[in-house]
Design an enzyme around this catalytic site. Structure first.
Site, mmCIF file in Angstrom:
data_model
loop_
_atom_site.group_PDB
_atom_site.id
_atom_site.type_symbol
_atom_site.label_atom_id
_atom_site.label_comp_id
_atom_site.label_asym_id
_atom_site.label_seq_id
_atom_site.Cartn_x
_atom_site.Cartn_y
_atom_site.Cartn_z
ATOM 1 N N GLU A 255 0.815 -0.660 -0.263
ATOM 2 C CA GLU A 255 0.460 -0.333 -0.068
ATOM 3 C C GLU A 255 0.905 1.522 0.521
ATOM 4 O O GLU A 255 1.517 1.343 1.099
ATOM 5 C CB GLU A 255 -1.036 0.208 1.254
ATOM 6 C CG GLU A 255 -1.917 -1.065 1.560
ATOM 7 C CD GLU A 255 -3.148 -0.773 0.052
ATOM 8 O OE1 GLU A 255 -3.584 -0.163 0.035
ATOM 9 O OE2 GLU A 255 -3.411 -1.927 0.170
ATOM 10 N N CYS A 294 -2.190 8.907 3.000
ATOM 11 C CA CYS A 294 -2.090 8.546 2.404
ATOM 12 C C CYS A 294 -3.289 8.686 0.890
ATOM 13 O O CYS A 294 -2.879 8.730 -0.470
ATOM 14 C CB CYS A 294 -2.292 6.990 2.323
ATOM 15 S SG CYS A 294 -3.469 6.059 2.866
HETATM 16 P P1 NAP Z 1 8.034 4.720 4.600
HETATM 17 O O1 NAP Z 1 9.471 5.291 4.861
HETATM 18 O O2 NAP Z 1 8.212 4.422 3.572
HETATM 19 O O3 NAP Z 1 7.885 3.547 5.731
HETATM 20 C C1 NAP Z 1 7.708 3.025 5.865
HETATM 21 C C2 NAP Z 1 7.393 1.765 7.260
HETATM 22 O O4 NAP Z 1 8.450 0.941 6.804
HETATM 23 C C3 NAP Z 1 8.102 2.148 8.035
HETATM 24 O O5 NAP Z 1 7.652 1.596 8.971
HETATM 25 C C4 NAP Z 1 9.004 2.325 8.121
HETATM 26 O O6 NAP Z 1 9.986 2.076 9.208
HETATM 27 C C5 NAP Z 1 9.512 0.873 7.125
HETATM 28 N N1 NAP Z 1 10.910 0.446 6.755
HETATM 29 C C6 NAP Z 1 11.452 0.968 6.188
HETATM 30 N N2 NAP Z 1 12.651 0.006 5.616
HETATM 31 C C7 NAP Z 1 12.220 -0.465 6.118
HETATM 32 C C8 NAP Z 1 13.317 -1.866 6.206
HETATM 33 N N3 NAP Z 1 14.517 -1.868 5.428
HETATM 34 N N4 NAP Z 1 13.356 -3.217 7.115
HETATM 35 C C9 NAP Z 1 12.218 -2.920 7.293
HETATM 36 N N5 NAP Z 1 10.800 -1.656 7.338
HETATM 37 C C10 NAP Z 1 11.651 -1.122 7.128
HETATM 38 O O7 NAP Z 1 7.295 6.058 4.977
HETATM 39 P P2 NAP Z 1 6.708 6.313 5.858
HETATM 40 O O8 NAP Z 1 7.260 7.583 5.852
HETATM 41 O O9 NAP Z 1 6.740 6.328 7.596
HETATM 42 O O10 NAP Z 1 5.135 6.886 5.941
HETATM 43 C C11 NAP Z 1 4.971 7.912 4.826
HETATM 44 C C12 NAP Z 1 4.505 7.525 3.015
HETATM 45 O O11 NAP Z 1 3.557 6.919 3.679
HETATM 46 C C13 NAP Z 1 3.460 8.484 2.508
HETATM 47 O O12 NAP Z 1 4.364 8.960 1.416
HETATM 48 C C14 NAP Z 1 2.173 8.008 2.258
HETATM 49 O O13 NAP Z 1 1.196 7.984 1.456
HETATM 50 C C15 NAP Z 1 1.801 6.510 2.903
HETATM 51 N N6 NAP Z 1 1.385 5.776 3.069
HETATM 52 C C16 NAP Z 1 0.505 4.801 2.128
HETATM 53 C C17 NAP Z 1 -0.727 4.655 3.054
HETATM 54 C C18 NAP Z 1 -1.458 3.321 1.622
HETATM 55 O O14 NAP Z 1 -2.381 2.751 2.550
HETATM 56 N N7 NAP Z 1 -1.388 2.751 1.025
HETATM 57 C C19 NAP Z 1 -1.378 4.732 3.853
HETATM 58 C C20 NAP Z 1 -0.716 5.588 4.976
HETATM 59 C C21 NAP Z 1 1.229 6.368 4.556
HETATM 60 P P3 NAP Z 1 10.537 3.441 9.996
HETATM 61 O O15 NAP Z 1 9.805 4.290 10.338
HETATM 62 O O16 NAP Z 1 11.114 2.765 12.033
HETATM 63 O O17 NAP Z 1 11.524 4.193 9.246
#
Ligand code: NAP
Length: 688
Positions: A255, A294
């Site tokens: 997602e 999102c």
């Molecule tokens: P992100 O930086 O992509 O991180 C998402 C999750 O992945 C976080 O828990 C992050 O951990 C984890 N992660 C990153 N690298 C990883 C790895 N190598 N191994 C395991 N876990 C890893 O996104 P974010 O900044 O938290 O969230 C914002 C983004 O989410 C926006 O772009 C938004 O559009 C999107 N979003 C999408 C939806 C949907 O349903 N489509 C819903 C909500 C948000 P850490 O935070 O601990 O680094």
């Protein structure tokens, strides 16, 4: 200063090292740290599979649903605590409502799904597939809970909803979860998980929590696990390509962010309700959660002739937004979750503004109410303008995860759709119009690029849940950039955590495994009328063979008078040329009604009422002179909950019995086949 703990292998444990600092969104104060370093991810996943999985898999859907309902009630009682912590994320009360009560509501919605599943740990899907001439060999599909663990990697923006909307679904399926919350906001997730664990409502091992970075967790996933990822498209793509995911074919539901659009129809000129609704919806989408959603509207696509009007109205509406500490009077938009996020958004904004200038939004002149602008993560709403949306691609490529949206013009509906598609796949879009032709054309042309489309107008607006809200009973996800995933969506979401297996065999064998009677399976001819039996006493396959009835013309005549159905095929033998009938044919509903007359036992007994029909087919015409009989067979039993404190049917211990009604004629051929449902009393002594 706190140090958050992880809940793993039945204990609350801190990770090694200093951990990631967590900051207050409004004051910028350092609140504590979170780490999951040094934890044994392999052992954690194994613990989930063994300790949590085994009790969950044994529970029926009814039991899992009731467990979720109890959990939702328990959490709702404690919601004030979560609101207080959610304020640290910079959220307004309305923002927190979406996260907290939206999340708990999602658990309730999943709990209610129990009524649509059988009272078994597994699900039998769809129709029986006939595989042979004589029906000695048939096929069916069953779905059983996967024997792994659901690993949820969540984004920072919905610390509660993000967890609950996912675990409700895997728990309903009978699969345990390991939630990796975002290290930036895991303090809120941790507070709720503490309550969940203390409640004792879930079996031990059903839920484990990692509050840190979780780096390396995917190294340990296996073929029975399911991974879901919510976050940026960039991270998502990287994790989806992890060798463990590819090598072991681990389902990975992605997602990701998407550049969702709102489109204004040409008819929706200023002065129409749709114009006002559009402005209201776009404003709400920009400021809710300070744009950290999102599903937020990132692209506002309007007819060229209305560009100026929309820009004026939206700018006016957005400039009235008071930014600051949500606890201060009048504040409508809070902060981003921390200053690190503020830096990221500012960087993206600067990049985007090079090709699409801001027509609204200035950080320098921002006034913040009730907080220190230099300490909190505040940003005003920004409206950018892309006058050449088919040429300038920034708006279709860059997601600015804050209160930022881009306005762009279109010259025809076709062009508007082309612009929408440049986003390469979105979670949602809104078409705001009162013109049915525009609405239909947009939906049918744009649907392939979307997971959800909202049709907004003066009628739907009265009760619309809005552009930004994914709903537990509808699919959430989207193609392409949005990740290509599907989650929630009622029963569909649950089935994602189960393995679908085709089973083949004699109808008796299929009945034996599924506990659903299959036509052609052995029938157990009953000596005692089944309507005299209580719910528990009825066996799957138990069959009543009734007395027979020879259909007469007077039956047809009388039924026509009683029902008022004087359709020519029943009434006028001279009208049948060119029809499939060779004479006056009996009404299908007469055959079914007569069948009831043949199989019903009239005396008061355990059968409480007739509950309806699931399916019904009239297979062969019945003419006067034909003799019909019925085989009534117990097909399936679904126990229902009762509550002695309530009145009426709800207080009666009972279940629904599904019966196959096979009406056949003197040749032995089936003339009508139906599944009818009755509500049958349970024996009181069996009920605790
Ligand atoms: P992100 O930086 O992509 O991180 C998402 C999750 O992945 C976080 O828990 C992050 O951990 C984890 N992660 C990153 N690298 C990883 C790895 N190598 N191994 C395991 N876990 C890893 O996104 P974010 O900044 O938290 O969230 C914002 C983004 O989410 C926006 O772009 C938004 O559009 C999107 N979003 C999408 C939806 C949907 O349903 N489509 C819903 C909500 C948000 P850490 O935070 O601990 O680094």
């Amino acid at each position: 200063m706190y140090q958050l703990n992880n809940y793993v292998q039945g204990q609350w444990l801190p990770g090694d090292g200093e951990g990631t600092p967590q900051y207050h969104a409004i004051t910028g104060e350092l609140m504590g740290t979170a780490s999951d370093k040094g934890l044994d991810f392999e052992a954690i996943l194994q613990y989930g599979r063994k300790v949590g999985g085994s009790p969950l898999r044994k529970m029926t859907f009814q039991e899992r649903g009731l467990m979720l309902k109890a959990l939702a009630l328990y959490l709702m009682d404690r919601k004030d605590k979560y609101y207080a912590i959610s304020a640290w994320t910079g959220a307004t009360r309305a923002d927190s409502w979406v996260d907290i009560e939206g999340g708990i509501g999602n658990v309730f919605a999943n709990a209610s799904l129990r009524r649509r599943f059988p009272n078994e740990p597994y699900f039998v899907e769809g129709e029986t597939i006939r595989l042979s001439k004589e029906n000695n060999f048939t096929g069916h599909h069953i779905l059983t809970p996967k024997k792994g663990v659901a690993v949820h990697i969540n984004a920072f923006n919905f610390p509660i909803w993000g967890m609950l909307e996912k675990i409700a679904v895997n728990l309903m399926a009978g699969v345990p979860a390991v939630v990796k919350a975002s290290e930036q906001t895991s303090y809120l997730t941790e507070a709720m998980v503490r309550d969940i664990i203390d409640s004792g409502i879930l079996p031990e091992g059903a839920l484990q929590l990692l509050v840190g970075q979780g780096r390396g967790i995917l190294d340990s996933v296996g073929p029975q696990d399911v991974v879901t990822f919510t976050g940026s498209a960039e991270t998502g793509r990287k994790l989806k390509a992890h060798p463990s995911i590819i090598d072991q074919s681990v389902p990975f539901n992605l997602e990701a962010d998407s550049l969702n659009a709102a489109i204004l129809g040409e008819d929706a000129v200023p002065g129409t309700p749709e114009f006002d609704l559009f402005i209201k919806e776009c404003r709400r989408e920009i400021i809710t959660k300070a744009g950290q959603k999102c599903t937020a509207v990132r692209r506002i696509i309007v007819p060229e002739s209305l560009l100026e009007a929309v820009q004026g109205a939206l700018t006016k509406a957005l400039s009235q937004t008071v930014v600051g500490d949500p606890s201060a009077e009048g504040v409508r938009m809070g902060a981003l979750i921390n200053r690190m996020q503020l830096d990221r958004v500012q960087q993206k904004l600067t990049e985007m503004m090079r090709s699409t200038p801001a027509v609204l939004g200035n950080l320098e002149t921002l006034e913040v109410v009730g907080a220190d602008k230099s300490k909190g993560a505040f940003l005003p709403p920004f409206l950018l303008l892309n006058e050449r949306p088919l040429e300038v691609m920034t708006s279709h490529e860059q997601e600015c995860f804050g209160p930022v949206s881009t306005l762009m013009p279109y010259r025809s509906l076709e062009e508007a759709i082309e612009i929408v598609h440049l986003g390469k796949g979105s979670l949602v879009s809104t078409i705001c119009t009162y013109d049915r032709q525009i609405q239909r054309e947009y939906v049918l042309e744009a649907a392939a690029w979307h997971g959800r489309i909202l049709m907004l107008n003066r009628h739907s607006a009265k009760e619309s849940t809005g552009h930004g809200s994914p709903l537990a009973t509808l699919v959430h996800g989207g193609p392409g950039r949005a990740g290509g995933g599907e989650e929630m969506g009622g029963m569909r979401g649950v089935l994602h955590y189960m393995q679908r297996t085709a089973i083949q065999g004699h109808p008796t064998d299929i009945t034996n495994v599924t506990h659903q009677f299959q036509v052609g399976a052995e029938q157990i001819e009953t000596q005692v009328h089944p309507f005299k039996k209580y719910f528990e006493e009825l066996q799957i396959g138990e069959t009543l063979v009734t007395a027979k009835h020879t259909v007469a013309e007077t039956d047809i005549h009388n039924f026509a008078n009683v029902s008022g159905d004087h359709f020519y095929a029943h009434m006028d033998a001279t009208s049948l040329e060119g029809t499939p009938f060779t004479g006056r044919v009996a009404h299908g509903y007469f055959i079914l009604s007569k069948a009831a007359g043949l199989f019903v036992d009239a005396k008061k007994g355990p059968v409480l009422l007739n509950y309806g029909l699931d399916e019904c087919r009239f297979i062969k015409p019945v003419y006067p002179g034909s003799t019909i009989g019925v085989k009534l067979t117990v097909k399936e039993k679904v126990a229902q909950e009762h509550d002695f404190s309530r009145e009426g049917v709800a207080a009666i211990p009972r279940g629904i019995v599904k019966w196959v009604v096979d009406v056949y004629d003197e040749t032995g051929e089936t003339v009508a086949l139906a599944t009818i449902l009755t509500m049958v009393r349970r024996k009181l002594e069996d009920v605790q």
